[in-house]
Design a protein around this motif. Structure first.
Motif, PDB file in Angstrom:
ATOM      1  N   LEU A 213       0.809  -1.178   0.249  1.00 51.78           N
ATOM      2  CA  LEU A 213       0.042   0.049  -0.095  1.00 51.78           C
ATOM      3  C   LEU A 213       0.975   1.348   0.072  1.00 51.78           C
ATOM      4  O   LEU A 213       0.746   2.181  -0.880  1.00 51.78           O
ATOM      5  N   ASN A 214       1.784   1.282   0.658  1.00 51.96           N
ATOM      6  CA  ASN A 214       2.789   2.403   0.934  1.00 51.96           C
ATOM      7  C   ASN A 214       3.650   2.438  -0.419  1.00 51.96           C
ATOM      8  O   ASN A 214       3.535   3.720  -0.990  1.00 51.96           O
TER       9      ASN A 214
ATOM     10  N   SER B 201       2.298   1.794  -3.400  1.00 50.70           N
ATOM     11  CA  SER B 201       1.206   2.378  -4.180  1.00 50.70           C
ATOM     12  C   SER B 201       1.210   3.920  -4.126  1.00 50.70           C
ATOM     13  O   SER B 201       1.100   4.457  -5.066  1.00 50.70           O
ATOM     14  N   VAL B 202       1.293   4.345  -2.883  1.00 52.19           N
ATOM     15  CA  VAL B 202       1.332   5.716  -2.517  1.00 52.19           C
ATOM     16  C   VAL B 202       2.468   6.491  -2.972  1.00 52.19           C
ATOM     17  O   VAL B 202       2.247   7.644  -3.720  1.00 52.19           O
TER      18      VAL B 202
ATOM     19  N   SER C 175       1.867   6.829  -6.726  1.00 52.58           N
ATOM     20  CA  SER C 175       0.802   8.047  -6.928  1.00 52.58           C
ATOM     21  C   SER C 175       1.280   9.230  -6.816  1.00 52.58           C
ATOM     22  O   SER C 175       1.007  10.207  -7.466  1.00 52.58           O
TER      23      SER C 175
ATOM     24  N   VAL D 127      -2.964   6.708 -12.436  1.00 48.66           N
ATOM     25  CA  VAL D 127      -2.169   5.986 -11.325  1.00 48.66           C
ATOM     26  C   VAL D 127      -2.787   4.546 -11.444  1.00 48.66           C
ATOM     27  O   VAL D 127      -2.032   3.433 -11.074  1.00 48.66           O
TER      28      VAL D 127
ATOM     29  N   THR E 104       0.964  13.268  -2.781  1.00 48.96           N
ATOM     30  CA  THR E 104      -0.521  13.346  -2.541  1.00 48.96           C
ATOM     31  C   THR E 104      -1.311  13.511  -1.106  1.00 48.96           C
ATOM     32  O   THR E 104      -2.370  13.330  -1.341  1.00 48.96           O
ATOM     33  N   LYS E 105      -0.319  13.533  -0.153  1.00 50.31           N
ATOM     34  CA  LYS E 105      -1.036  13.967   1.098  1.00 50.31           C
ATOM     35  C   LYS E 105      -1.908  15.162   1.060  1.00 50.31           C
ATOM     36  O   LYS E 105      -2.815  15.348   1.752  1.00 50.31           O
TER      37      LYS E 105
END
Lengths: 159, 254
Positions: A37-38, A40-41, A44, A87, A110-111
């Motif tokens: 998941l990280n 992926s971030v 992104s 993405v 993206t934060k």
């Protein structure tokens, strides 16, 4: 190829193989799933970061009163959604991933775009002060503009 | 003029009560309230000096602020030396009772993440808050949600009308009630406990206010939001907007 990208591809393949067996990385190994998941971030982050000029220009136009809240939401969403689509494709396209070089400078970008995305949803163009009880999370235009203005310095750090 | 900060959306109870001490002192444009006006009229007749909303018998000059405060236990917030108007610019990083920001809006630079502050403090298992009785009755919210997300989330491209709104609501309901959909107990902007409904491997998230089971939103979450939901159970950080309230210390009328 970047180290994190190698790991990402490994985990992605592992997740796919687990899914074929009717399970998933999330069910089998939460730590690895969180890593996936990280990563992926981070992918992104890079995709959205490449459009940082566009993001900043839209934000500045809104803060400088050149466009109103509705126009901002429309322009921001258009840019954000198109990047999100990019993405989605990148995350699962192993061919693209093999040649992909994410810039570490982009990490964390993206934060902020995610926060604006959420705030766009909270913006009610016809919001009135008396609506506050009913709409605890709503923002009027002034409020929304200030929110965006506060994020501009954060976006500028990525230049 | 002294400026203090107050959350625009939800002033804390303590702040509310402080602000409501005298309607004429604070808030709503800080104009004198009827009680203050009546005081002023009465005291002008009696020849007493008026500091605006505060009458101190025997005083014959401008009453300094500290004296004003001295006389009034229920003085405005700005007068209370022990009241800390601001600590950090963010609220809700596990402590939902922090005071509001001092210098206007939140400072994005000082954002702190963290897990949902409600996890061990809130009863997410209220038997009345089932998936089936999620409250979609707020028409304005539903209209807003339709306009922003009907197409992106469910491919409903038609203009909003009663029929399409029902279709949209049904889509959201079906998603929430689907057996594959998981419920994540967390919070929304660290401000309210929330249920986040999500299917594994999908980015669609329906958020419901866990305090009243009222629908908040549906969205295609970003990877960042998905990661935060997975780790902290929280969607969005605490960026409650704040506004400046002006305390006007009224002196004698010119």
């Amino acid at each position: 190829m970047n180290d994190f990208l190698k790991l990402y591809i490994q985990l992605l393949k592992y997740d796919r193989s687990l899914k074929k067996d009717g399970t998933s990385l999330r069910e089998q190994d939460r730590d690895k799933y969180l890593k996936l998941l990280n990563y992926s971030v981070k992918l992104s982050d890079h995709v959205h970061w490449q459009q940082k000029n566009d993001y900043l220009n839209i934000m500045k136009s809104f803060v400088d009163l050149k466009i109103d809240g509705k126009q901002f939401v429309s322009q921001f969403n258009k840019l954000h959604v198109s990047n999100q689509e990019a993405v989605k494709i990148l995350k699962t396209d192993l061919k693209q991933l093999n040649t992909f070089e994410p810039n570490p400078k982009s990490f964390g970008f993206t934060k902020w775009t995610s926060e604006i995305d959420l705030a766009c949803d909270e913006f009610y163009p016809d919001f009135q002060p008396q609506d506050q009880v009913e709409f605890a999370f709503a923002r009027d235009e002034e409020n929304f503009r200030t929110f965006v203005a506060n994020i501009i310095p954060e976006i500028q750090k990525y230049f | 003029m002294i400026k203090i900060q107050n959350q625009q959306n939800k002033p804390s109870e303590a702040l509310k009560s402080a602000l409501e001490i005298r309607g004429g002192d604070l808030g709503k444009g800080s104009s004198p309230g009827s009680r203050a006006k009546a005081d002023a009229r009465r005291n002008a007749k009696a020849g007493k000096y008026s500091s605006g909303s505060t009458v101190i018998p025997g005083a014959d000059a401008l009453v300094p602020q500290n004296t004003y405060c001295h006389y009034h236990q229920n003085a405005p917030l700005s007068c209370k030396p022990r009241v800390k108007l601001a600590d950090g610019p963010f609220q809700g990083d596990g402590d939902n009772n922090q005071p509001p920001p001092e210098n206007g809006n939140f400072d994005a630079n000082q954002y702190k993440g963290g897990s949902s502050p409600f996890i061990d403090k809130f009863d997410y298992d209220n038997p009345n808050h089932t998936r089936e009785n999620t409250d979609f009755s707020n028409k304005r919210r539903m209209n807003h949600s339709y306009d922003g997300h009907a197409e992106k989330c469910f491919g409903i491209k038609e203009n909003r009308n009663k029929e399409n709104l029902q279709k949209f609501e049904k889509n959201v309901r079906d998603y929430i009630e689907s057996p594959e959909t998981e419920r994540i107990n967390g919070s929304y902007r660290y401000e309210t406990p929330a249920y986040h409904y999500k299917k594994p491997d999908e980015d669609l998230i329906v958020t419901v206010n866990a305090t009243n089971n009222e629908y908040i939103s549906v969205r295609n979450a970003t990877d960042f939001q998905l990661e935060k939901l997975e780790i902290d159970g929280n969607l969005g950080y605490d960026s409650r907007p704040s506004v400046s309230l002006t305390l006007r210390l009224r002196g004698p009328k010119q």
